[in-house]
Design a protein around this motif. Structure first.
Motif, PDB file in Angstrom:
ATOM      1  N   ARG A   1     -50.325  31.454 -10.983  1.00  0.00           N
ATOM      2  CA  ARG A   1     -51.393  30.707 -11.659  1.00  0.00           C
ATOM      3  C   ARG A   1     -51.563  29.303 -11.092  1.00  0.00           C
ATOM      4  NH1 ARG A   1     -48.962  31.479 -17.486  1.00  0.00           N
ATOM      5  NH2 ARG A   1     -47.178  31.000 -16.180  1.00  0.00           N
TER       6      ARG A   1
ATOM      7  N   ASP B   1     -51.952  31.772 -20.865  1.00  0.00           N
ATOM      8  CA  ASP B   1     -52.923  31.320 -19.868  1.00  0.00           C
ATOM      9  C   ASP B   1     -52.500  30.028 -19.174  1.00  0.00           C
ATOM     10  OD1 ASP B   1     -54.601  33.427 -20.596  1.00  0.00           O
ATOM     11  OD2 ASP B   1     -55.681  32.204 -22.065  1.00  0.00           O
ATOM     12  N   THR B   2     -51.458  29.408 -19.659  1.00  0.00           N
ATOM     13  CA  THR B   2     -51.055  28.114 -19.119  1.00  0.00           C
ATOM     14  C   THR B   2     -49.579  28.158 -18.747  1.00  0.00           C
ATOM     15  OG1 THR B   2     -51.185  25.712 -19.468  1.00  0.00           O
ATOM     16  CG2 THR B   2     -50.531  27.058 -21.367  1.00  0.00           C
TER      17      THR B   2
ATOM     18  N   MET C   1     -58.248  22.784 -14.804  1.00  0.00           N
ATOM     19  CA  MET C   1     -57.220  22.397 -15.768  1.00  0.00           C
ATOM     20  C   MET C   1     -55.992  21.983 -14.973  1.00  0.00           C
ATOM     21  SD  MET C   1     -56.109  22.061 -18.893  1.00  0.00           S
ATOM     22  CE  MET C   1     -57.335  22.931 -19.877  1.00  0.00           C
TER      23      MET C   1
ATOM     24  N   LEU D   1     -54.302  24.439 -12.320  1.00  0.00           N
ATOM     25  CA  LEU D   1     -54.469  25.832 -12.731  1.00  0.00           C
ATOM     26  C   LEU D   1     -55.870  26.362 -12.461  1.00  0.00           C
ATOM     27  CD1 LEU D   1     -52.578  25.748 -16.145  1.00  0.00           C
ATOM     28  CD2 LEU D   1     -51.684  26.247 -13.863  1.00  0.00           C
TER      29      LEU D   1
ATOM     30  N   VAL E   1     -58.262  28.607 -20.548  1.00  0.00           N
ATOM     31  CA  VAL E   1     -56.943  28.518 -21.160  1.00  0.00           C
ATOM     32  C   VAL E   1     -57.162  28.613 -22.666  1.00  0.00           C
ATOM     33  CG1 VAL E   1     -54.897  27.092 -21.514  1.00  0.00           C
ATOM     34  CG2 VAL E   1     -56.036  27.105 -19.283  1.00  0.00           C
TER      35      VAL E   1
ATOM     36  N   VAL F   1     -51.990  20.656 -15.525  1.00  0.00           N
ATOM     37  CA  VAL F   1     -50.849  20.499 -16.415  1.00  0.00           C
ATOM     38  C   VAL F   1     -49.881  19.553 -15.718  1.00  0.00           C
ATOM     39  CG1 VAL F   1     -48.896  21.717 -17.450  1.00  0.00           C
ATOM     40  CG2 VAL F   1     -51.146  22.801 -17.392  1.00  0.00           C
TER      41      VAL F   1
END
Length: 129
Positions: A101, A62-63, A18, A52, A57, A20
């Motif tokens: 993270r 979680d993010t 993942m 991540l 997530v 972001v």
């Protein structure tokens, strides 16, 4: 509501990770090494990408908060004169890595007014744990 991941059967897709990102974030910063750059603010445009990893997530905890990334950039931009765009990019990247993270970070900084006739000049820096 809690979402429970189902076990993946052989041959079905598996998430690899993942990422972001915050793109096109504009800030004003005291930046540059030349006399005409001292004592004034100049625009910078940043793209920040945070890896991540493959952890699930499922909820906000979680993010990462996108606004948190913007706060990091804005705080550094308002923190006093920095000579090099490269230094600014590294400071943003290292501040983002303070969140455990974040497994890797890529920061691109464009300085739109750096070169007459050019859209921008700048740099990209990447860090990974």
């Amino acid at each position: 509501m809690t979402v429970t991941a189902l076990p993946l059967a052989e041959g079905l897709p598996r998430r690899q990770g993942m990422t972001v990102h915050v793109r096109g974030l504009e800030v004003q910063a005291g930046i540059g090494v030349y006399a005409h750059e001292m004592g004034r603010l100049q625009p910078l445009v940043l793209d920040v990408e945070l890896d991540l990893g493959a952890a699930p997530v499922r909820e906000l905890a979680d993010t990462l908060d996108y606004d948190g990334v913007a706060r990091i950039v804005r705080a550094l931009a308002s923190g006093g004169h920095i000579e090099l765009v490269e230094t600014f990019a590294e400071q943003v990247a290292l501040a983002c890595l303070e969140d455990i993270r974040v497994l890797a970070v890529r920061v691109k900084v464009d300085k739109p007014e750096a070169i007459a006739g050019a859209q921008a000049a700048g740099c990209t820096v990447s860090y990974a744990r």
